[in-house]
Design an enzyme around this catalytic site. Structure first.
Site, PDB file in Angstrom:
ATOM      1  N   HIS A   1       9.909  -3.400   2.940  1.00  0.00           N
ATOM      2  CA  HIS A   1       9.428  -3.699   1.582  1.00  0.00           C
ATOM      3  C   HIS A   1      10.612  -4.030   0.665  1.00  0.00           C
ATOM      4  CE1 HIS A   1       6.007  -1.062   3.017  1.00  0.00           C
ATOM      5  NE2 HIS A   1       5.363  -2.113   2.569  1.00  0.00           N
TER       6      HIS A   1
ATOM      7  N   SER B   1       7.197  -0.521   9.723  1.00  0.00           N
ATOM      8  CA  SER B   1       5.811  -0.492   9.255  1.00  0.00           C
ATOM      9  C   SER B   1       5.527   0.886   8.676  1.00  0.00           C
ATOM     10  CB  SER B   1       4.882  -0.741  10.448  1.00  0.00           C
ATOM     11  OG  SER B   1       3.575  -0.320  10.143  1.00  0.00           O
TER      12      SER B   1
ATOM     13  N   MET C   1       0.854  -1.191   0.000  1.00  0.00           N
ATOM     14  CA  MET C   1       0.000   0.000   0.000  1.00  0.00           C
ATOM     15  C   MET C   1       0.895   1.248   0.000  1.00  0.00           C
ATOM     16  SD  MET C   1      -3.416  -0.982   2.063  1.00  0.00           S
ATOM     17  CE  MET C   1      -2.806  -0.825   3.706  1.00  0.00           C
TER      18      MET C   1
ATOM     19  N   ASP D   1       2.838  -9.179   9.095  1.00  0.00           N
ATOM     20  CA  ASP D   1       1.383  -9.361   9.034  1.00  0.00           C
ATOM     21  C   ASP D   1       1.125 -10.859   8.957  1.00  0.00           C
ATOM     22  OD1 ASP D   1       0.469  -6.532   8.867  1.00  0.00           O
ATOM     23  OD2 ASP D   1       1.852  -6.571   7.185  1.00  0.00           O
TER      24      ASP D   1
HETATM   25  O1  PAF Z   1       0.047  -5.754   3.750  1.00  0.00           O
HETATM   26  C1  PAF Z   1      -0.394  -4.844   3.005  1.00  0.00           C
HETATM   27  O2  PAF Z   1       0.285  -3.850   2.709  1.00  0.00           O
HETATM   28  C2  PAF Z   1      -1.818  -4.971   2.453  1.00  0.00           C
HETATM   29  O3  PAF Z   1      -2.658  -5.582   3.379  1.00  0.00           O
HETATM   30  C3  PAF Z   1      -1.878  -5.678   1.098  1.00  0.00           C
HETATM   31  C4  PAF Z   1      -1.399  -7.115   1.204  1.00  0.00           C
HETATM   32  C5  PAF Z   1      -1.017  -4.926   0.096  1.00  0.00           C
HETATM   33  C6  PAF Z   1      -3.312  -5.712   0.580  1.00  0.00           C
HETATM   34  O4  PAF Z   1      -3.814  -4.424   0.417  1.00  0.00           O
END
Ligand code: PAF
Length: 283
Positions: free
Chosen positions: A32, A187, A25, A152
């Site tokens: 990431h 995060s 997102m 997550d």
């Molecule tokens: O973990 C996230 O950033 C979101 O929940 C995802 C997997 C991109 C779905 O919108």
């Protein structure tokens, strides 16, 4: 790195190449980039022209409220800069009207045993929103692999179960949580905390880590361990949603003879909801 905004561009860019999808997102951080590295590692192993695609889409369906959606951090230019210095082949940034063109969206409903507990209990419809958007992204990008972070943890299990139940031919690659030097899990929501609050935000991790150490010492009073951590968080100005010790395979409450645990927690700190978990085996 190419910027793709619609399915047509995406199809042209990938042509017949297999793809690895990293759904995000945005508000990207080192965590990431570790997902990108994991994808690149697989590409190098396979020695194939596999395209690494990062999607950036702030999914309104998984937000707690309109306000939660509005305050979600957005920093697209910074995201491009970070990705263009990584080994991503393309970034896919669909528009909301392309992902949800209908007035009424067809929503997936994941099994309650996995999705109505923990995060699902405190964020009703969260996993419906996550699985709906991830299935859409899978159908659009048609990846062979998808990369998710273990931060997550419950989300990862829900997506694995979705892949299994819908017979999707997609392999999930999971990546360990990245932490700052105090232990705070990286995060996007950390951006909502002030520099001072960030220093104290590692307290959630400290509480989970203390539970892990007590479990390693043989303490198996799971409820008391969780209750004590909740009390400590409250005494330090946090509003915990849950602290719990679970079986990492199915998230059932931990049992005395288990030797594989995930200690999970979610708590509000200075108006920001943080989640974290620690996964470990007894020696
Ligand atoms: O973990 C996230 O950033 C979101 O929940 C995802 C997997 C991109 C779905 O919108």
């Amino acid at each position: 790195m190419r910027i793709l905004q619609n399915t047509h561009d995406l199809a042209n860019f990938c042509h017949k190449s297999p793809r690895i999808l990293i759904p995000t997102m945005g508000a990207l951080h080192e965590g990431h980039l570790a997902l990108v590295e994991r994808a690149r590692h697989i590409v190098n192993l396979k020695k194939q022209d596999i395209k690494i695609i990062v999607s950036i889409f702030i999914n309104p369906l998984q937000m707690e409220s309109e306000q939660d959606f509005k305050k979600y951090p957005r920093q697209l230019q910074d995201d491009y800069n970070k990705l263009s210095q990584s080994s991503v082949d393309a970034v896919f940034i669909p528009l909301t009207k392309d992902i949800y063109p209908e007035k009424q969206t067809f929503l997936l409903s994941p099994p309650a045993s996995l999705s109505s507990i923990l995060e699902g209990e405190f964020r009703p419809n969260f996993f419906e929103g996550v699985s709906t958007v991830v299935l859409k992204l899978f159908n659009i990008v048609m990846p062979k692999f998808a990369v998710f972070g273990k931060k997550d943890y419950q989300q990862m299990l829900v997506i694995k179960e979705m892949i299994r139940q819908f017979n999707l031919d997609i392999k999930i690659l999971s990546v360990d949580t990245l932490r700052d030097k105090r232990g705070l899990a990286l995060s996007s929501r950390n951006l909502l905390l002030s520099a001072d609050d960030l220093i104290n935000a590692s307290f959630l991790f400290e509480c989970l880590d203390q539970i892990k150490n007590l479990l390693l010492k043989g303490n198996d009073d799971f409820d008391k361990l969780a209750r004590d951590a909740v009390a400590k968080l409250i005494n330090n100005g946090w509003q915990p949603d849950y602290i719990t010790i679970r079986n990492p395979i199915n998230l059932a409450p931990a049992m005395v003879n288990d030797n594989y645990f995930v200690v999970l927690g979610a708590a509000h700190f200075k108006g920001v909801r943080l989640i974290d978990n620690i996964l470990f085996k007894l020696p």
